[in-house]
Write a protein that holds these residues in place. Sequence first.
Motif, PDB file in Angstrom:
ATOM      1  N   CYS A   1       0.817  -1.224   0.000  1.00  0.00           N
ATOM      2  CA  CYS A   1       0.000   0.000   0.000  1.00  0.00           C
ATOM      3  C   CYS A   1       0.848   1.269   0.000  1.00  0.00           C
ATOM      4  N   ILE A   2       2.028   1.218   0.608  1.00  0.00           N
ATOM      5  CA  ILE A   2       2.863   2.428   0.651  1.00  0.00           C
ATOM      6  C   ILE A   2       3.892   2.465  -0.477  1.00  0.00           C
ATOM      7  N   GLY A   3       3.765   1.537  -1.439  1.00  0.00           N
ATOM      8  CA  GLY A   3       4.589   1.607  -2.635  1.00  0.00           C
ATOM      9  C   GLY A   3       5.814   0.720  -2.684  1.00  0.00           C
ATOM     10  N   GLU A   4       5.982  -0.167  -1.716  1.00  0.00           N
ATOM     11  CA  GLU A   4       7.114  -1.095  -1.779  1.00  0.00           C
ATOM     12  C   GLU A   4       6.850  -2.136  -2.862  1.00  0.00           C
ATOM     13  N   GLU A   5       7.911  -2.639  -3.478  1.00  0.00           N
ATOM     14  CA  GLU A   5       7.789  -3.639  -4.528  1.00  0.00           C
ATOM     15  C   GLU A   5       8.195  -5.011  -3.996  1.00  0.00           C
ATOM     16  N   MET A   6       7.264  -5.967  -4.075  1.00  0.00           N
ATOM     17  CA  MET A   6       7.587  -7.331  -3.658  1.00  0.00           C
ATOM     18  C   MET A   6       8.348  -8.004  -4.797  1.00  0.00           C
ATOM     19  N   VAL A   7       9.452  -8.657  -4.439  1.00  0.00           N
ATOM     20  CA  VAL A   7      10.256  -9.379  -5.422  1.00  0.00           C
ATOM     21  C   VAL A   7       9.679 -10.786  -5.533  1.00  0.00           C
ATOM     22  N   GLY A   8       9.046 -11.093  -6.643  1.00  0.00           N
ATOM     23  CA  GLY A   8       8.437 -12.411  -6.816  1.00  0.00           C
ATOM     24  C   GLY A   8       7.223 -12.592  -5.935  1.00  0.00           C
ATOM     25  N   GLU A   9       6.930 -13.836  -5.620  1.00  0.00           N
ATOM     26  CA  GLU A   9       5.794 -14.203  -4.778  1.00  0.00           C
ATOM     27  C   GLU A   9       6.292 -14.570  -3.384  1.00  0.00           C
ATOM     28  N   PRO A  10       5.418 -14.502  -2.375  1.00  0.00           N
ATOM     29  CA  PRO A  10       5.822 -14.980  -1.045  1.00  0.00           C
ATOM     30  C   PRO A  10       6.215 -16.461  -1.109  1.00  0.00           C
ATOM     31  N   LEU A  11       7.182 -16.829  -0.297  1.00  0.00           N
ATOM     32  CA  LEU A  11       7.630 -18.216  -0.193  1.00  0.00           C
ATOM     33  C   LEU A  11       7.100 -18.797   1.108  1.00  0.00           C
ATOM     34  N   SER A  12       6.763 -20.069   1.093  1.00  0.00           N
ATOM     35  CA  SER A  12       6.306 -20.699   2.329  1.00  0.00           C
ATOM     36  C   SER A  12       6.707 -22.160   2.318  1.00  0.00           C
ATOM     37  N   GLY A  13       6.725 -22.732   3.507  1.00  0.00           N
ATOM     38  CA  GLY A  13       7.096 -24.132   3.626  1.00  0.00           C
ATOM     39  C   GLY A  13       7.208 -24.535   5.076  1.00  0.00           C
ATOM     40  N   MET A  14       7.914 -25.635   5.299  1.00  0.00           N
ATOM     41  CA  MET A  14       8.037 -26.193   6.637  1.00  0.00           C
ATOM     42  C   MET A  14       9.499 -26.211   7.069  1.00  0.00           C
ATOM     43  N   LEU A  15       9.727 -25.842   8.324  1.00  0.00           N
ATOM     44  CA  LEU A  15      11.041 -25.947   8.943  1.00  0.00           C
ATOM     45  C   LEU A  15      11.052 -27.173   9.841  1.00  0.00           C
ATOM     46  N   LEU A  16      12.147 -27.905   9.818  1.00  0.00           N
ATOM     47  CA  LEU A  16      12.320 -29.060  10.695  1.00  0.00           C
ATOM     48  C   LEU A  16      13.271 -28.697  11.824  1.00  0.00           C
ATOM     49  N   LEU A  17      13.060 -29.263  12.986  1.00  0.00           N
ATOM     50  CA  LEU A  17      13.873 -28.982  14.153  1.00  0.00           C
ATOM     51  C   LEU A  17      15.353 -29.209  13.861  1.00  0.00           C
ATOM     52  N   ASN A  18      16.179 -28.227  14.185  1.00  0.00           N
ATOM     53  CA  ASN A  18      17.640 -28.259  14.032  1.00  0.00           C
ATOM     54  C   ASN A  18      18.108 -28.450  12.596  1.00  0.00           C
ATOM     55  N   ASP A  19      17.271 -28.135  11.625  1.00  0.00           N
ATOM     56  CA  ASP A  19      17.645 -28.222  10.222  1.00  0.00           C
ATOM     57  C   ASP A  19      17.668 -26.810   9.660  1.00  0.00           C
ATOM     58  N   THR A  20      18.667 -26.483   8.860  1.00  0.00           N
ATOM     59  CA  THR A  20      18.799 -25.141   8.301  1.00  0.00           C
ATOM     60  C   THR A  20      18.220 -25.097   6.897  1.00  0.00           C
ATOM     61  N   LEU A  21      17.428 -24.069   6.635  1.00  0.00           N
ATOM     62  CA  LEU A  21      16.845 -23.836   5.327  1.00  0.00           C
ATOM     63  C   LEU A  21      17.443 -22.544   4.780  1.00  0.00           C
ATOM     64  N   SER A  22      17.885 -22.539   3.519  1.00  0.00           N
ATOM     65  CA  SER A  22      18.456 -21.352   2.885  1.00  0.00           C
ATOM     66  C   SER A  22      17.622 -20.944   1.684  1.00  0.00           C
ATOM     67  N   ILE A  23      17.362 -19.650   1.581  1.00  0.00           N
ATOM     68  CA  ILE A  23      16.666 -19.082   0.432  1.00  0.00           C
ATOM     69  C   ILE A  23      17.614 -18.073  -0.201  1.00  0.00           C
ATOM     70  N   GLU A  24      17.915 -18.244  -1.483  1.00  0.00           N
ATOM     71  CA  GLU A  24      18.839 -17.348  -2.184  1.00  0.00           C
ATOM     72  C   GLU A  24      18.080 -16.193  -2.818  1.00  0.00           C
ATOM     73  N   VAL A  25      18.658 -14.986  -2.704  1.00  0.00           N
ATOM     74  CA  VAL A  25      18.075 -13.781  -3.283  1.00  0.00           C
ATOM     75  C   VAL A  25      19.191 -13.003  -3.967  1.00  0.00           C
ATOM     76  N   SER A  26      18.972 -12.635  -5.212  1.00  0.00           N
ATOM     77  CA  SER A  26      19.941 -11.838  -5.947  1.00  0.00           C
ATOM     78  C   SER A  26      19.676 -10.364  -5.651  1.00  0.00           C
ATOM     79  N   VAL A  27      20.691  -9.656  -5.153  1.00  0.00           N
ATOM     80  CA  VAL A  27      20.519  -8.242  -4.804  1.00  0.00           C
ATOM     81  C   VAL A  27      21.408  -7.357  -5.680  1.00  0.00           C
ATOM     82  N   SER A  28      20.945  -6.140  -5.863  1.00  0.00           N
ATOM     83  CA  SER A  28      21.637  -5.148  -6.676  1.00  0.00           C
ATOM     84  C   SER A  28      21.838  -3.890  -5.845  1.00  0.00           C
ATOM     85  N   PRO A  29      22.958  -3.180  -6.026  1.00  0.00           N
ATOM     86  CA  PRO A  29      23.152  -1.938  -5.273  1.00  0.00           C
ATOM     87  C   PRO A  29      22.201  -0.812  -5.698  1.00  0.00           C
TER      88      PRO A  29
END
Length: 150
Positions: free
Chosen positions: A42-70
Amino acid sequence: MGVAVSKSLLSVLLFSLTFAFAAEGEEKALERLSITTDMLICIGEEMVGEPLSGMLLLNDTLSIEVSVSPSYSYQFIVWTDSAFNYVDFWLTDPLGETPRGDIGDHTTMAIIPDSSEAGIWQLDMELLEGAYSDTAYYAGAVFRRSRIRL
């Protein structure tokens, strides 16, 4: 024959219930996320792609990669399905350094990358303690805004 049918029916019922609870947990995380994302859109921010969702397992690490630009500043927003989840969140830049971290049931982290920080960043999550079990559901979104150059 009657016993085999009963066991099969019970297996299908248990699978259906497990799937229903999983969908409910993911929907709850997406619902919590949408409270924040709707306001940012509503205030004009741009969402990059769609929201991501899923399940986290106890003591397991999940990584999501995002390409960023200056050319942009970024916000990483993640919510879980319960206020009682205990998740370690952190960002890792292309150089392998971790400039930001947070622990809780949700997080918002912002970065304004310079030219040396352009590239693939990783948003990492580790479930340290779940509210109800050894799993938790998450929903996350990345927002960006053009930077003003002077």
